[in-house]
Write an enzyme that holds these catalytic residues in place. Sequence first.
Site, short mmCIF file in Angstrom:
data_model
loop_
_atom_site.label_atom_id
_atom_site.label_comp_id
_atom_site.label_asym_id
_atom_site.label_seq_id
_atom_site.Cartn_x
_atom_site.Cartn_y
_atom_site.Cartn_z
N GLY A 34 0.89 -1.27 -0.05
CA GLY A 34 0.04 0.09 0.08
C GLY A 34 0.76 1.55 -0.14
O GLY A 34 0.31 2.40 0.39
N LYS B 158 -6.08 -8.71 -8.71
CA LYS B 158 -7.00 -9.62 -9.16
C LYS B 158 -7.64 -8.66 -10.11
O LYS B 158 -7.75 -7.49 -10.10
CB LYS B 158 -7.96 -9.87 -8.16
N HIS C 267 0.42 1.05 -13.25
CA HIS C 267 1.55 -0.27 -13.74
C HIS C 267 2.73 0.41 -13.76
O HIS C 267 3.42 1.32 -14.17
CB HIS C 267 0.86 -0.49 -15.18
N ASP D 281 -4.41 -4.23 -18.12
CA ASP D 281 -3.13 -3.02 -18.45
C ASP D 281 -3.27 -2.72 -19.97
O ASP D 281 -2.60 -2.31 -20.72
CB ASP D 281 -1.73 -3.71 -18.29
C1 GAR Z 1 2.93 -1.10 -7.57
O1 GAR Z 1 4.42 -0.82 -8.09
C2 GAR Z 1 2.15 -0.77 -8.62
O2 GAR Z 1 2.47 -0.13 -9.92
C3 GAR Z 1 2.07 -2.65 -8.98
O3 GAR Z 1 2.00 -2.95 -7.68
C4 GAR Z 1 2.92 -2.34 -6.88
C5 GAR Z 1 2.09 -1.89 -5.35
O4 GAR Z 1 2.73 -1.42 -4.48
N1 GAR Z 1 0.95 -2.76 -9.91
C6 GAR Z 1 1.12 -3.82 -10.70
O5 GAR Z 1 2.03 -4.46 -10.99
C7 GAR Z 1 -0.29 -4.06 -11.50
N2 GAR Z 1 0.00 -4.90 -12.67
P1 GAR Z 1 2.23 -0.72 -3.34
O6 GAR Z 1 1.34 -1.86 -2.57
O7 GAR Z 1 3.28 -0.31 -2.54
O8 GAR Z 1 1.55 0.56 -3.81
#
Ligand code: GAR
Length: 195
Positions: free
Chosen positions: A13, A84, A102, A143
């Site tokens: 998060g 998800k 992303h 995406d």
């Molecule tokens: C982030 O880097 C976000 O861009 C990625 O998950 C991470 C969550 O980090 N999302 C994806 O890869 C979606 N395909 P966070 O929980 O610290 O915000």
Amino acid sequence: MPYRVAVAVSGRGSNLTALVDDLSTDDVARVVLAISDRQAPALAHAAARGIAAHRLDDYRDASEWMRLLDLARANLLVLAGYLKLVPSEVVGAWAGRIINIHPALLPLHGGSGMYGGRVHAAVLAAGDPHSGATVHLVDEIYDRGAVLGAGRVAVTAADTAETLAERVLAVEHRLLPAAVRAAAGAGRPVPFEFT
Ligand code: GAR
């Protein structure tokens, strides 16, 4: 009246926290709800900041999503590390009001299964000179929705997936608030400039 933002999360998060902190400086927009498919650390961070935090009973159940979004009177749904698929009925009903962040320059290195370290490993394996983060509209395909804004970082010869992830994440923490502020200004997600 601040623009009301719901955020869906699955992990630590940090984007949610960066967004909440950025929006706390004025009254343009406010995070009013955090939703997760699991007992994610992100939910605890949200609750600690006084934000309604809800673990979904069944993340595939569109009616549960709709009930929560309605109850929160949300204007926008942000996917910030939500791993998800959002139920297709929700994507349909909320078309044009859901954005995702992303950790790569879409359309490169996106799609099902592309998240976290895998994305950065793919960038390094491809030998890309740049990577970055992208905010885009969410449709039924992972995406693939229209890109609204992106921030770039240079890839160096010394980079590992971890070092690249760290620099991209720093960009994400500025990019997502910029996207939400642009959406709040226009009343819906719109393309925005980011430097
Ligand atoms: C982030 O880097 C976000 O861009 C990625 O998950 C991470 C969550 O980090 N999302 C994806 O890869 C979606 N395909 P966070 O929980 O610290 O915000």
